[in-house]
Design a protein around this motif. Structure first.
Motif, PDB file in Angstrom:
ATOM      1  N   THR A 299      34.068  46.558  37.344  1.00 32.16           N
ATOM      2  CA  THR A 299      34.577  45.441  38.020  1.00 32.16           C
ATOM      3  C   THR A 299      34.269  44.253  37.498  1.00 32.16           C
ATOM      4  O   THR A 299      35.200  43.285  37.580  1.00 32.16           O
ATOM      5  CB  THR A 299      33.570  45.507  39.394  1.00 32.16           C
ATOM      6  OG1 THR A 299      33.916  46.890  40.118  1.00 32.16           O
ATOM      7  CG2 THR A 299      34.251  44.273  40.287  1.00 32.16           C
TER       8      THR A 299
ATOM      9  N   ALA B 150      36.681  43.700  34.452  1.00 26.06           N
ATOM     10  CA  ALA B 150      38.326  43.257  35.162  1.00 26.06           C
ATOM     11  C   ALA B 150      38.349  42.064  35.635  1.00 26.06           C
ATOM     12  O   ALA B 150      39.149  41.467  35.412  1.00 26.06           O
ATOM     13  CB  ALA B 150      38.353  44.420  36.276  1.00 26.06           C
ATOM     14  N   ALA B 151      37.199  41.386  36.347  1.00 22.52           N
ATOM     15  CA  ALA B 151      37.110  40.140  36.613  1.00 22.52           C
ATOM     16  C   ALA B 151      36.876  39.083  35.513  1.00 22.52           C
ATOM     17  O   ALA B 151      37.877  38.012  35.596  1.00 22.52           O
ATOM     18  CB  ALA B 151      35.810  39.691  37.434  1.00 22.52           C
TER      19      ALA B 151
ATOM     20  N   GLU C 214      38.376  39.580  32.440  1.00 22.14           N
ATOM     21  CA  GLU C 214      39.751  39.811  31.637  1.00 22.14           C
ATOM     22  C   GLU C 214      40.568  39.244  32.613  1.00 22.14           C
ATOM     23  O   GLU C 214      41.392  38.507  32.140  1.00 22.14           O
ATOM     24  CB  GLU C 214      40.137  40.960  31.597  1.00 22.14           C
ATOM     25  CG  GLU C 214      39.352  42.017  30.579  1.00 22.14           C
ATOM     26  CD  GLU C 214      39.984  43.397  30.338  1.00 22.14           C
ATOM     27  OE1 GLU C 214      40.855  43.764  30.924  1.00 22.14           O
ATOM     28  OE2 GLU C 214      39.143  44.056  29.569  1.00 22.14           O
ATOM     29  N   GLU C 215      40.752  39.058  33.798  1.00 23.73           N
ATOM     30  CA  GLU C 215      41.632  38.380  34.920  1.00 23.73           C
ATOM     31  C   GLU C 215      41.414  36.800  34.927  1.00 23.73           C
ATOM     32  O   GLU C 215      42.459  35.982  34.591  1.00 23.73           O
ATOM     33  CB  GLU C 215      41.589  38.786  36.391  1.00 23.73           C
ATOM     34  CG  GLU C 215      42.496  38.245  37.124  1.00 23.73           C
ATOM     35  CD  GLU C 215      42.289  38.456  38.676  1.00 23.73           C
ATOM     36  OE1 GLU C 215      43.005  37.795  39.579  1.00 23.73           O
ATOM     37  OE2 GLU C 215      41.336  39.520  38.729  1.00 23.73           O
ATOM     38  N   ALA C 216      40.103  36.438  34.632  1.00 20.21           N
ATOM     39  CA  ALA C 216      39.983  35.068  34.775  1.00 20.21           C
ATOM     40  C   ALA C 216      40.177  34.369  33.372  1.00 20.21           C
ATOM     41  O   ALA C 216      40.617  33.211  33.260  1.00 20.21           O
ATOM     42  CB  ALA C 216      38.519  34.643  34.977  1.00 20.21           C
ATOM     43  N   TYR C 217      39.745  35.017  32.401  1.00 22.20           N
ATOM     44  CA  TYR C 217      40.053  34.420  30.986  1.00 22.20           C
ATOM     45  C   TYR C 217      41.067  34.971  29.909  1.00 22.20           C
ATOM     46  O   TYR C 217      41.085  34.559  28.783  1.00 22.20           O
ATOM     47  CB  TYR C 217      38.407  34.538  30.305  1.00 22.20           C
ATOM     48  CG  TYR C 217      37.673  33.823  31.256  1.00 22.20           C
ATOM     49  CD1 TYR C 217      37.633  32.197  31.091  1.00 22.20           C
ATOM     50  CD2 TYR C 217      36.631  34.161  31.973  1.00 22.20           C
ATOM     51  CE1 TYR C 217      36.679  31.373  31.962  1.00 22.20           C
ATOM     52  CE2 TYR C 217      35.914  33.406  32.716  1.00 22.20           C
ATOM     53  CZ  TYR C 217      36.006  31.968  32.746  1.00 22.20           C
ATOM     54  OH  TYR C 217      35.266  31.206  33.413  1.00 22.20           O
ATOM     55  N   ARG C 218      41.618  36.089  30.425  1.00 19.52           N
ATOM     56  CA  ARG C 218      42.586  36.602  29.430  1.00 19.52           C
ATOM     57  C   ARG C 218      42.011  37.196  28.154  1.00 19.52           C
ATOM     58  O   ARG C 218      42.762  36.809  27.093  1.00 19.52           O
ATOM     59  CB  ARG C 218      43.950  35.830  29.387  1.00 19.52           C
ATOM     60  CG  ARG C 218      44.400  35.416  30.546  1.00 19.52           C
ATOM     61  CD  ARG C 218      45.049  36.622  31.413  1.00 19.52           C
ATOM     62  NE  ARG C 218      45.516  36.221  32.753  1.00 19.52           N
ATOM     63  CZ  ARG C 218      45.817  37.128  33.750  1.00 19.52           C
ATOM     64  NH1 ARG C 218      45.343  38.363  33.816  1.00 19.52           N
ATOM     65  NH2 ARG C 218      46.138  36.690  34.874  1.00 19.52           N
TER      66      ARG C 218
END
Length: 320
Positions: free
Chosen positions: A51, A54-55, A57-61
């Protein structure tokens, strides 16, 4: 030139403390600071939680990994940030240096709850020729640095007497303020236990008097379950400093001749509020770290300075 960064630990200080907050106003996490600061390039994050990864990767690419070994096999960072729980600091450092040789490691505070582990961390970095810094964020704050300058210039005259209120454990949060006193007033020379206090988990909360090079400070513990209380009052021959709300409000009052009775001195009713930047605390740490890495003057806490804090706090703990 930018320094590549891998963050080990994507919890509150590593990533989550400022998610959802305006990035123009709040930089409280390592991830946001090293992503935004032009001197650094955020390469990857590490956390065992899917979790959290995933957060991130979503926030910072940016990619994330379950283990430090995986991340340090895929990347060659200049900086590794250790933001795992304190009990795992030494292990995380050992895993980092087994897989890589960064220029520097930035470790969360305190280095350890145990002095022998803190010594092992500083020794390991020294032997590997890796610089070690510790995230005592207040050292990098403009208000704290301004106070240091005023102390050095004599505008805030010494010796001082003062009171420090802390809560949530001597090592966990009290170390922030003990380190701050050593930064402002020099190495602790002696101490006296006033009240043994209680244990918060395994972290003691004593009241004690400490004598530093620049003055005498009473440390008092508050109950975190009632409310957080981080406040400093320093009384100087030249005035009074109030460091309130954890440093969110910093006020100096000079000693002046009394308007009514000029033969007497009083505190000036006109308060000099010293600007702080705690809402961007981790940006300021990144800034000071960049200064250190580029050979410029820096106020970031070194591993040896953090070790001194752990040594003194361990002595106090052992005397309870």
């Amino acid at each position: 030139m930018s320094f590549g960064v891998v963050i080990i630990g994507l919890g509150q200080i590593g990533m989550t403390s400022d998610i959802g907050l305006d990035p123009e106003q709040y930089i409280w996490s390592h991830a946001r600071a090293f992503f935004a600061h032009p001197a650094f390039s955020l390469l990857a994050g590490v956390d065992p939680s899917p979790t959290s990864r995933a957060a991130f990767e979503e926030a910072y690419r940016r990619p994330s990994y379950a283990t430090a070994a995986e991340a340090l096999s895929a990347h060659r960072p200049d900086i590794v940030v250790i933001a795992v729980p304190t009990v795992n600091h030494l292990q995380a450092l050992q895993e980092t240096l087994a897989a890589s040789r960064p220029m520097a490691v930035l470790c969360e505070k305190p280095l350890s709850y145990r002095f022998d582990e803190a010594v092992a961390m500083t020794d390991t970095c020294r032997q590997a020729n890796v610089r070690l810094f510790v995230n005592y964020v207040r050292r990098a704050d403009p208000a704290v640095r301004e106070i240091k300058q005023r102390l050095n210039s004599g505008q805030i005259a010494q010796p001082l007497k003062g009171v420090v209120w802390y809560s949530k454990g001597l090592f966990n949060n009290g170390s922030h303020f003990f380190d701050l006193m050593q930064y402002w007033l020099g190495e602790m020379r002696t101490y006296e236990i006033v009240n043994s206090g209680r244990l918060l988990g395994n972290d003691p909360e004593p009241d004690f008097m400490a004598v530093f090079g620049g003055g005498q400070i009473q440390f008092l513990s508050a109950r975190e379950e009632d409310y957080s209380h981080y406040t400093i009052e320093l009384v100087s021959p030249s005035g009074r400093l109030r460091y309130d709300q954890g440093g969110s409000k910093v006020v100096w009052q000079s000693a002046i001749a009394s308007p009514e009775s000029p033969a007497y001195k009083v505190l000036d009713s006109a308060e000099d509020e010293i600007r702080n930047d705690l809402n961007r605390a981790q940006w300021n740490i990144a800034d000071q770290m960049a200064n250190a890495l580029c050979g410029n003057k820096s106020d970031i806490c070194s591993g040896d300075e953090a070790l001194s804090t752990i040594q003194h706090l361990t002595s106090i703990k052992d005397a309870l």
